[in-house]
Scaffold this motif. Sequence first.
Motif, PDB file in Angstrom:
ATOM      1  N   SER A   1       7.735  14.676  -0.803  1.00  0.00           N
ATOM      2  CA  SER A   1       7.214  15.772  -1.776  1.00  0.00           C
ATOM      3  C   SER A   1       8.623  15.945  -3.018  1.00  0.00           C
TER       4      SER A   1
ATOM      5  N   THR B   1       0.065  11.332   5.505  1.00  0.00           N
ATOM      6  CA  THR B   1      -0.407  11.407   7.089  1.00  0.00           C
ATOM      7  C   THR B   1      -2.317  11.880   6.910  1.00  0.00           C
TER       8      THR B   1
ATOM      9  N   PHE C   1      -2.770  11.436  -1.646  1.00  0.00           N
ATOM     10  CA  PHE C   1      -3.092  11.716  -0.100  1.00  0.00           C
ATOM     11  C   PHE C   1      -1.637  11.096  -0.136  1.00  0.00           C
ATOM     12  N   SER C   2      -0.632  11.702   0.977  1.00  0.00           N
ATOM     13  CA  SER C   2      -0.024  11.605   1.452  1.00  0.00           C
ATOM     14  C   SER C   2      -0.175  10.510   2.682  1.00  0.00           C
TER      15      SER C   2
ATOM     16  N   GLN D   1       9.526  11.414   3.659  1.00  0.00           N
ATOM     17  CA  GLN D   1       8.410  12.624   3.817  1.00  0.00           C
ATOM     18  C   GLN D   1       9.069  13.134   2.677  1.00  0.00           C
TER      19      GLN D   1
ATOM     20  N   LYS E   1      -3.099  13.918   4.142  1.00  0.00           N
ATOM     21  CA  LYS E   1      -2.599  15.136   3.701  1.00  0.00           C
ATOM     22  C   LYS E   1      -3.430  15.188   1.791  1.00  0.00           C
ATOM     23  N   LEU E   2      -3.973  16.114   1.349  1.00  0.00           N
ATOM     24  CA  LEU E   2      -4.177  16.248   0.038  1.00  0.00           C
ATOM     25  C   LEU E   2      -3.694  16.098  -1.109  1.00  0.00           C
ATOM     26  N   PHE E   3      -3.418  16.525  -1.812  1.00  0.00           N
ATOM     27  CA  PHE E   3      -2.362  17.012  -3.188  1.00  0.00           C
ATOM     28  C   PHE E   3      -2.803  16.613  -4.662  1.00  0.00           C
TER      29      PHE E   3
END
Length: 219
Positions: A22, A51, A48-49, A18, A53-55
């Motif tokens: 980042s 988990t 997408f991570s 993680q 999650k969208l970035f």
Amino acid sequence: MTRRKIQIKKIDNTTARQVTFSKRRRGLFKKAQELSTLCDAEIALVVFSATGKLFEYTSSSVQQVIERHGLLSSNFDKLNQPSLDLQLESSTSAALSKEIAENTHELRKLMGEELQELNMKELQELEKLLGSGLKRVRDAKGEIVLKEITSLKWKGSLLMQENKQLKQMANQQIQTLELELEQVQSSEPIGDFIHSDPSQDHDSSGTSLKLGLAFPNGI
């Protein structure tokens, strides 16, 4: 102290993975921003991570870039796939090429070339075909000659008529001239053609002179 290269493979430790995600994501977005600024490029990043999650990062609009990408992809697929018109043109071109080759081969046979591959039956058919063609050529030639003869006869008839008309006009002019000459001759006075004898005029004048001279001597 030099940085130690890490092996590019999946990081098993969840926390380390993680943290790396980042750091690398921020570096990736920073490089994308620099590329967009320096080169005036339109960029969209979607990440997408693990988990879910969208970035995302975009220089304008993610939706706009995606739509542009879809449009270009669609056009690229159309360019890669030959259209129906192109397929028809290709098929027609192939058929025409085949037909031209066959016609060229037939023409060479009619000209007496490439006869070695023909058998007796094919040669007889070719001879019959040439005979029919020669007859049509002779018939066409005869029609042309007949037309030329007819045209020459018609032109000759016109020339004869013109010659006849010219002769008639010449005869009329000759007759007119003869009539005018006769009229001129008949209109001259008859007295102009009667003249006294010069010898008689001389004698008479001499006599009068003699008489005139003798008269005063008598006196």
